[in-house]
Design a protein around this motif. Structure first.
Motif, PDB file in Angstrom:
ATOM      1  N   GLN A   1       0.919  -1.224   0.025  1.00 39.28           N
ATOM      2  CA  GLN A   1       0.125   0.006   0.065  1.00 39.28           C
ATOM      3  C   GLN A   1       1.156   1.186   0.045  1.00 39.28           C
ATOM      4  N   VAL A   2       0.667   2.306  -0.789  1.00 37.81           N
ATOM      5  CA  VAL A   2       1.426   3.364  -1.008  1.00 37.81           C
ATOM      6  C   VAL A   2       0.493   4.399  -0.919  1.00 37.81           C
ATOM      7  N   ALA A   3       0.690   5.424   0.236  1.00 38.43           N
ATOM      8  CA  ALA A   3      -0.195   6.559   0.754  1.00 38.43           C
ATOM      9  C   ALA A   3       0.454   7.641   0.505  1.00 38.43           C
ATOM     10  N   ASN A   4      -0.649   8.644  -0.336  1.00 36.56           N
ATOM     11  CA  ASN A   4      -0.005  10.260  -0.371  1.00 36.56           C
ATOM     12  C   ASN A   4      -0.515  10.523   1.112  1.00 36.56           C
ATOM     13  N   MET A   5       0.547  10.982   1.822  1.00 36.37           N
ATOM     14  CA  MET A   5       0.308  11.649   3.191  1.00 36.37           C
ATOM     15  C   MET A   5       0.219  13.301   2.911  1.00 36.37           C
ATOM     16  N   HIS A   6       0.529  13.726   1.679  1.00 34.33           N
ATOM     17  CA  HIS A   6       0.457  15.370   1.601  1.00 34.33           C
ATOM     18  C   HIS A   6      -1.073  15.807   1.655  1.00 34.33           C
ATOM     19  N   ALA A   7      -1.164  16.742   2.315  1.00 37.67           N
ATOM     20  CA  ALA A   7      -2.641  17.412   2.299  1.00 37.67           C
ATOM     21  C   ALA A   7      -2.976  18.223   0.960  1.00 37.67           C
ATOM     22  N   THR A   8      -1.865  18.729   0.151  1.00 39.24           N
ATOM     23  CA  THR A   8      -2.423  19.746  -0.796  1.00 39.24           C
ATOM     24  C   THR A   8      -1.749  19.384  -1.982  1.00 39.24           C
ATOM     25  N   THR A   9      -0.950  18.240  -2.167  1.00 40.29           N
ATOM     26  CA  THR A   9      -0.343  17.976  -3.496  1.00 40.29           C
ATOM     27  C   THR A   9      -0.403  16.524  -3.812  1.00 40.29           C
ATOM     28  N   ALA A  10      -0.949  16.314  -5.152  1.00 39.48           N
ATOM     29  CA  ALA A  10      -0.963  14.774  -5.660  1.00 39.48           C
ATOM     30  C   ALA A  10       0.207  14.520  -6.112  1.00 39.48           C
ATOM     31  N   CYS A  11       0.885  13.292  -5.927  1.00 37.93           N
ATOM     32  CA  CYS A  11       1.963  12.805  -6.313  1.00 37.93           C
ATOM     33  C   CYS A  11       2.218  11.549  -7.169  1.00 37.93           C
ATOM     34  N   HIS A  12       2.963  11.596  -8.185  1.00 40.24           N
ATOM     35  CA  HIS A  12       3.133  10.110  -9.053  1.00 40.24           C
ATOM     36  C   HIS A  12       4.189   9.371  -8.449  1.00 40.24           C
ATOM     37  N   LEU A  13       3.885   8.046  -8.379  1.00 40.93           N
ATOM     38  CA  LEU A  13       4.662   6.948  -8.133  1.00 40.93           C
ATOM     39  C   LEU A  13       5.172   6.002  -9.459  1.00 40.93           C
TER      40      LEU A  13
ATOM     41  N   SER B   1      -4.487   6.574  -1.414  1.00 35.81           N
ATOM     42  CA  SER B   1      -3.419   5.335  -1.515  1.00 35.81           C
ATOM     43  C   SER B   1      -3.760   4.665  -2.803  1.00 35.81           C
ATOM     44  N   LEU B   2      -2.593   3.704  -2.807  1.00 35.04           N
ATOM     45  CA  LEU B   2      -2.400   2.905  -4.378  1.00 35.04           C
ATOM     46  C   LEU B   2      -2.021   1.405  -3.851  1.00 35.04           C
ATOM     47  N   ASN B   3      -2.579   0.489  -4.573  1.00 33.71           N
ATOM     48  CA  ASN B   3      -2.201  -0.798  -4.027  1.00 33.71           C
ATOM     49  C   ASN B   3      -1.439  -1.261  -5.625  1.00 33.71           C
TER      50      ASN B   3
ATOM     51  N   LEU C   1       4.915  10.229  -0.284  1.00 33.99           N
ATOM     52  CA  LEU C   1       4.603   8.932  -0.359  1.00 33.99           C
ATOM     53  C   LEU C   1       5.059   8.438   0.900  1.00 33.99           C
ATOM     54  N   GLU C   2       4.385   7.235   1.459  1.00 33.12           N
ATOM     55  CA  GLU C   2       4.882   6.237   2.295  1.00 33.12           C
ATOM     56  C   GLU C   2       4.412   4.800   1.892  1.00 33.12           C
ATOM     57  N   ALA C   3       5.440   3.834   2.048  1.00 30.29           N
ATOM     58  CA  ALA C   3       4.887   2.585   1.247  1.00 30.29           C
ATOM     59  C   ALA C   3       4.746   1.459   2.361  1.00 30.29           C
ATOM     60  N   THR C   4       3.744   0.750   2.573  1.00 31.50           N
ATOM     61  CA  THR C   4       3.769  -0.300   3.532  1.00 31.50           C
ATOM     62  C   THR C   4       3.799  -1.712   2.785  1.00 31.50           C
ATOM     63  N   ILE C   5       4.640  -2.486   2.844  1.00 28.69           N
ATOM     64  CA  ILE C   5       4.943  -3.649   2.442  1.00 28.69           C
ATOM     65  C   ILE C   5       4.728  -4.958   3.587  1.00 28.69           C
TER      66      ILE C   5
END
Length: 108
Positions: A34-46, A72-74, A98-102
């Motif tokens: 699971q990769v989460a975008n923790m930023h409150a104002t900006t989208a992000c590409h992975l 988040s994205l799986n 971004l923060e990833a949990t594996i």
């Protein structure tokens, strides 16, 4: 052969850093990512890529995939096997977003 479950949390940076590596005499079965975008104002590409030990071919899991604000994205659907020396690298468009949990099964 011992089977144990593990989890790792990784901040995904902009330098295409390694997030997980199967060590010597180990096989990992990735069962969740699971990769989460923790930023409150900006989208992000992975971008996420799997590399095979010994310079084998690499495989792109996702490339420049947008993760919206506070979402988040799986990127790994189903299971993914990493054999000894195989690893996954992830790269974020923006630092500190971004923060990833594996979650994985380690076989030794």
């Amino acid at each position: 052969m011992a089977d144990t479950f593990h989890m790792v949390n990784v901040d995904v940076g902009t330098s295409d850093g390694t997030v997980i590596t199967a060590g010597g005499s180990e096989t990992f079965v990735i069962i969740g990512c699971q990769v989460a975008n923790m930023h409150a104002t900006t989208a992000c590409h992975l971008t996420a890529t799997v590399y095979q030990n010994g310079g084998g071919s690499n495989a792109i899991i996702c490339k420049n995939t947008n993760i919206p604000i506070n979402d988040s994205l799986n990127p790994i659907q189903g299971k993914l096997v990493l054999e000894t020396g195989d690893y996954i690298k992830m790269d974020a468009e923006n630092a500190s977003s971004l923060e990833a949990t594996i979650s994985y099964l380690k076989q030794t």
